[in-house]
Write a protein that holds these residues in place. Structure first.
Motif, short mmCIF file in Angstrom:
data_model
loop_
_atom_site.label_atom_id
_atom_site.label_comp_id
_atom_site.label_asym_id
_atom_site.label_seq_id
_atom_site.Cartn_x
_atom_site.Cartn_y
_atom_site.Cartn_z
N GLU A 4 -22.56 -107.51 16.79
CA GLU A 4 -23.34 -108.71 16.48
C GLU A 4 -23.16 -109.07 15.02
O GLU A 4 -22.49 -108.34 14.27
N LYS A 5 -23.76 -110.17 14.63
CA LYS A 5 -23.60 -110.67 13.26
C LYS A 5 -23.93 -109.60 12.22
O LYS A 5 -24.86 -108.82 12.41
N ASP A 6 -23.14 -109.57 11.15
CA ASP A 6 -23.32 -108.63 10.04
C ASP A 6 -23.03 -107.18 10.43
O ASP A 6 -23.53 -106.25 9.78
N ARG A 7 -22.23 -107.00 11.47
CA ARG A 7 -21.68 -105.68 11.75
C ARG A 7 -20.17 -105.76 11.59
O ARG A 7 -19.58 -106.83 11.72
N VAL A 8 -19.58 -104.61 11.30
CA VAL A 8 -18.13 -104.55 11.13
C VAL A 8 -17.52 -103.93 12.38
O VAL A 8 -17.95 -102.87 12.82
N VAL A 9 -16.58 -104.63 12.97
CA VAL A 9 -15.91 -104.13 14.16
C VAL A 9 -14.44 -103.90 13.86
O VAL A 9 -13.81 -104.68 13.16
N ARG A 10 -13.93 -102.76 14.35
CA ARG A 10 -12.49 -102.51 14.29
C ARG A 10 -11.98 -102.59 15.71
O ARG A 10 -12.55 -101.98 16.62
N PHE A 11 -10.91 -103.33 15.91
CA PHE A 11 -10.39 -103.46 17.27
C PHE A 11 -8.89 -103.68 17.25
O PHE A 11 -8.31 -104.18 16.29
N HIS A 12 -8.28 -103.25 18.36
CA HIS A 12 -6.87 -103.56 18.59
C HIS A 12 -6.79 -104.82 19.43
O HIS A 12 -7.65 -105.06 20.29
N TYR A 13 -5.78 -105.63 19.14
CA TYR A 13 -5.59 -106.83 19.94
C TYR A 13 -4.12 -107.04 20.22
O TYR A 13 -3.25 -106.62 19.45
N THR A 14 -3.87 -107.66 21.36
CA THR A 14 -2.54 -108.15 21.68
C THR A 14 -2.74 -109.60 22.09
O THR A 14 -3.63 -109.89 22.89
N VAL A 15 -1.97 -110.50 21.50
CA VAL A 15 -2.14 -111.92 21.81
C VAL A 15 -0.87 -112.47 22.43
O VAL A 15 0.23 -112.14 22.02
N SER A 16 -1.06 -113.29 23.46
CA SER A 16 0.08 -113.93 24.10
C SER A 16 -0.31 -115.33 24.52
O SER A 16 -1.49 -115.67 24.60
N GLU A 17 0.71 -116.14 24.78
CA GLU A 17 0.47 -117.43 25.40
C GLU A 17 0.42 -117.16 26.89
O GLU A 17 1.16 -116.30 27.38
N ALA A 18 -0.41 -117.90 27.62
CA ALA A 18 -0.57 -117.67 29.05
C ALA A 18 0.79 -117.46 29.73
O ALA A 18 1.67 -118.30 29.63
N GLY A 19 0.95 -116.32 30.39
CA GLY A 19 2.15 -116.03 31.15
C GLY A 19 3.38 -115.67 30.33
O GLY A 19 4.47 -115.54 30.87
N GLN A 20 3.22 -115.48 29.01
CA GLN A 20 4.36 -115.19 28.14
C GLN A 20 4.25 -113.76 27.60
O GLN A 20 3.18 -113.17 27.63
N PRO A 21 5.37 -113.24 27.09
CA PRO A 21 5.29 -111.92 26.43
C PRO A 21 4.43 -111.98 25.17
O PRO A 21 4.19 -113.06 24.64
N ALA A 22 3.99 -110.83 24.72
CA ALA A 22 3.09 -110.77 23.55
C ALA A 22 3.72 -111.41 22.33
O ALA A 22 4.90 -111.23 22.05
N LEU A 23 2.93 -112.19 21.60
CA LEU A 23 3.37 -112.81 20.35
C LEU A 23 3.16 -111.85 19.19
O LEU A 23 3.90 -111.83 18.23
N GLU A 24 2.10 -111.07 19.30
CA GLU A 24 1.67 -110.27 18.16
C GLU A 24 0.72 -109.20 18.69
O GLU A 24 -0.07 -109.48 19.57
N SER A 25 0.81 -108.01 18.10
CA SER A 25 -0.12 -106.95 18.50
C SER A 25 -0.44 -106.07 17.31
O SER A 25 0.45 -105.72 16.54
#
Ligand code: ZN
Length: 160
Positions: A4-25
């Motif tokens: 929630e607001k004012d908390r620090v989160v660490r996370f892994h992400y992988t982003v892609s365009e719908a139906g495409q290979p990953a752009l960035e991870s």
């Protein structure tokens, strides 16, 4: 602890365009992204999706362009003196970070001349509907100083 607001989160992400290979991870570099929630440090659609999750959660979320990097705009081409790019070798299609009056900005090289370079100022992911796969690593309370500055300090954050 929930995100929630004012908390620090660490996370892994992988982003892609719908139906495409990953752009960035984030997994390519091995380091999760660390952000202060509720201060506009990431795209609105993703910040909304993180809300209420906790460490260990994995989920996917579709973020339409309007909630990601915005719609693509025509006529955002700008001619920039080549010296602004330093010594880097430029090829049309390259994505580079340019220091502008508004701070560093990701741009796409369109045309390279002898002394000037035409760049497209649209964010490389503008106009794209994106899909994110998220893994929450951990969540902690932000320090008062972090909240005041509006960004994360220490690991994965600002050092100053
Ligand atoms: Zn700071």
């Amino acid at each position: 602890m929930k995100i929630e607001k004012d908390r620090v989160v660490r996370f892994h992400y992988t982003v892609s365009e719908a139906g495409q290979p990953a752009l960035e991870s984030s997994k390519e570099g091995g380091e999760p992204l660390s952000i202060l929630v509720g201060h506009g440090n990431i795209i609105p659609g993703l910040e909304k999706a993180l809300d209420g999750h906790e460490a260990g959660d994995s989920f996917g979320v579709d973020v339409p362009a309007a909630d990601a990097y915005g719609e693509r705009r025509d006529n955002l081409t700008q001619r920039v003196p080549k010296k602004h790019f330093g010594a880097q070798k430029l090829t049309p299609g390259d994505q580079v970070v340019l220091n502008t009056n508004f701070g560093p900005r990701a741009v796409t090289v369109q045309k390279v001349g002898m002394s000037v370079v035409d760049v497209d100022l649209n964010h490389p992911m503008a106009g794209k509907d994106l899909h994110f796969d998220i893994e929450i690593v951990d969540v902690r309370e932000a320090s008062p100083e972090e909240v005041e500055h509006g960004h994360v300090h220490g690991e994965g954050g600002h050092h100053h």
